[in-house]
Design an enzyme around this catalytic site. Structure first.
Site, short mmCIF file in Angstrom:
data_model
loop_
_atom_site.label_atom_id
_atom_site.label_comp_id
_atom_site.label_asym_id
_atom_site.label_seq_id
_atom_site.Cartn_x
_atom_site.Cartn_y
_atom_site.Cartn_z
N HIS A 53 0.82 -1.19 0.10
CA HIS A 53 -0.06 -0.06 0.00
C HIS A 53 0.81 1.35 -0.06
O HIS A 53 1.99 1.25 0.94
CB HIS A 53 -1.14 0.07 0.99
CG HIS A 53 -0.41 0.19 2.48
ND1 HIS A 53 -0.50 1.45 3.13
CD2 HIS A 53 -0.19 -0.67 3.35
CE1 HIS A 53 -0.24 1.14 4.27
NE2 HIS A 53 0.14 -0.01 4.77
N ASP A 90 5.77 1.68 6.86
CA ASP A 90 4.43 1.25 6.81
C ASP A 90 3.86 2.38 5.68
O ASP A 90 3.28 3.32 6.12
CB ASP A 90 3.61 1.53 8.05
CG ASP A 90 2.27 0.90 8.11
OD1 ASP A 90 1.73 0.40 7.02
OD2 ASP A 90 1.38 1.09 9.05
N GLU A 125 -5.21 2.37 2.16
CA GLU A 125 -5.19 1.28 2.91
C GLU A 125 -5.55 1.72 4.52
O GLU A 125 -6.34 1.04 5.29
CB GLU A 125 -3.99 0.48 2.91
CG GLU A 125 -3.81 -0.80 4.03
CD GLU A 125 -3.34 -1.03 5.43
OE1 GLU A 125 -3.34 -1.72 6.09
OE2 GLU A 125 -2.93 0.32 5.61
N GLU A 126 -4.89 2.77 4.87
CA GLU A 126 -4.96 3.14 6.24
C GLU A 126 -6.26 3.72 6.68
O GLU A 126 -6.95 3.85 7.67
CB GLU A 126 -4.05 4.41 6.55
CG GLU A 126 -2.68 3.94 6.25
CD GLU A 126 -1.90 3.00 7.34
OE1 GLU A 126 -2.71 2.53 8.24
OE2 GLU A 126 -0.89 2.54 7.29
N ASP A 181 3.58 -5.53 3.56
CA ASP A 181 3.09 -4.49 4.20
C ASP A 181 4.19 -4.58 5.52
O ASP A 181 3.98 -5.20 6.23
CB ASP A 181 1.58 -4.55 4.74
CG ASP A 181 1.26 -3.26 5.30
OD1 ASP A 181 2.05 -2.33 5.72
OD2 ASP A 181 0.01 -2.94 5.78
N HIS A 237 2.57 4.90 11.76
CA HIS A 237 1.39 6.01 11.96
C HIS A 237 1.78 7.39 12.82
O HIS A 237 1.15 7.97 13.23
CB HIS A 237 0.24 5.46 12.58
CG HIS A 237 -0.13 4.31 11.84
ND1 HIS A 237 -1.17 3.55 12.34
CD2 HIS A 237 0.06 3.54 10.68
CE1 HIS A 237 -1.22 2.50 11.74
NE2 HIS A 237 -0.67 2.65 10.68
#
Ligand code: BES
Ligand code: ZN
Length: 370
Positions: free
Chosen positions: A183, A202, A236-237, A262, A338
């Site tokens: 992603h 990520d 994706e998130e 991922d 994140h």
């Protein structure tokens, strides 16, 4: 595309992070006022028996509370084991070792490094923003310049960031597709629209892993019997949004298997490849273990996410074989994700290139290259 005006006011108690522990609990004091880009609300699975229609700002509150959720708007009508009848055979043993060993020396660290440096220089790659749109456009043009002549296109969604699909046509069974995916979006869970989210691990790591596999494979001149596609999912998130749309559009197509990357760049002290055993296919996992053993020096370790933690779950929900080689032996490894801390200096490129080799092994074995 609609211009987004948003204002985030945060009164977030760090104790709320404890909500992660309580997998499906939703606690957040975050006050969000944003003009939603979603035309309609989305159906969100909050726990095994709880679903609600939520707006984008409500979904962003979920993200900032670290709650587990999944956007099931487009898959709610998919019957259990959909597509089961169309399951294609995948190999049970390796027969392409010689060919793959010729490919592996072509794998570089430099290309992943320089592409990741550029990707992480965007403030973020948030799917529902101008940053997300621009980073996707940059990625598509980079794919096209690294692999001249490649059939690569954007796949639009109802939000600004498109997914990207690159395709190498199969010579014998072009309608049978092997998908290698990652992603492209990133998120700052405190402030999705304006916050810094380099998303190096990520999932910038998966993004450059599959790009290097595409580059090496395409330049090798090898011809796969099945078609091979490389997918960089958007959103994706935001709840597996890009892969939900793409897998829906592929209904009726013959997808032999999906190998999803991922997080590939952050090993723990004893490096290993995690094999995600939930929301994946056991035959594909068996093959993946053999590929890791043959084409890398890493051991494997079975791991579970415990929820639909990435885009493989969109395919799995449609009965398509999917597997995920993960960067380490535990899902709790990288605590930077994140946040602004998920930066390129934390990435181990010697480790990452081992995942490029796994992708190449998988392509050779499953798409039957020669
Ligand atoms: N890369 C993560 C998933 C992940 C994190 C797997 C840590 C293993 C270890 C992915 O990008 C992600 O953040 N997924 C969301 C769920 C998704 C449906 C929004 C998550 O894990 O909260
Ligand atoms: Zn993530």
């Amino acid at each position: 595309m609609t211009k987004m005006t948003s204002q985030y006011v945060r009164i977030k108690n760090t104790a709320m992070k404890l909500s992660t522990v309580c997998a499906f609990a939703i606690f957040s004091f975050t006050v969000v006022s944003a003009s939603d880009l979603y035309a309609t609300n989305r159906l969100i699975q909050l726990s095994e028996d709880k679903q609600e229609w939520l707006s984008e700002s409500q979904i962003n509150k979920l993200i900032s509370s670290d709650a587990r959720f999944r956007d099931i708007t487009d898959i709610r009508d998919v019957p259990e084991n959909a597509n089961q009848a169309a399951l294609l055979d995948i190999p049970t043993s390796l027969t392409h070792q010689k060919l793959v060993s010729g490919l592996l020396p072509r794998v570089t660290k430099d290309v992943p490094q320089s592409v990741l440096a550029n990707l992480t220089s965007f403030t973020n790659r948030y799917y529902n923003s101008e940053n997300g749109r621009k980073s996707s456009a940059w990625l598509l043009s980079t794919i096209q310049s690294l692999v001249p002549g490649i059939n690569a296109n954007s796949f639009p969604h109802r939000f600004p960031q498109p997914s990207i699909i690159a395709r190498i046509e199969g010579t014998q069974n072009p309608n049978e597709i092997v998908i290698i995916s990652a992603h492209q979006d990133s998120i700052n869970e405190e402030d999705p629209v304006a916050g810094r989210a380099p998303g190096a691990d990520d999932d910038g790591s998966g993004t450059v892993t599959i790009l290097e596999a595409l580059r090496v494979f395409a330049h090798s001149g090898l011809k796969p019997k099945r078609s091979v596609e490389f997918h960089w999912y958007a959103g994706e998130e935001g709840g597996l949004l890009g892969s939900a749309d793409v897998s829906k559009a592929y209904e009726g197509k013959k997808v032999a298997a999906v190998l999803h990357f991922d997080m590939t760049g952050y090993p723990m002290s004893s490096p290993a490849v995690g094999i995600v055993t939930d929301y994946t296919d056991s035959n594909t996992n068996d093959l993946l273990r053999k590929i890791v053993a043959a084409y890398t020096d890493l051991p494997t370790n079975d791991i579970v996410c415990g929820y639909a933690c990435s885009d493989h779950a969109s395919w799995n929900a449609r009965g398509v074989r999917a597997a995920v080689p993960f960067e380490c032996q535990k899902v709790e490894g990288n605590t930077n994700i994140h946040s602004p801390k998920d930066s390129i200096d934390t990435i181990d490129f010697d480790h990452l290139v081992k995942f490029v080799k796994i992708a190449l092994g998988f392509i050779a074995e499953v798409a039957d290259a020669d």
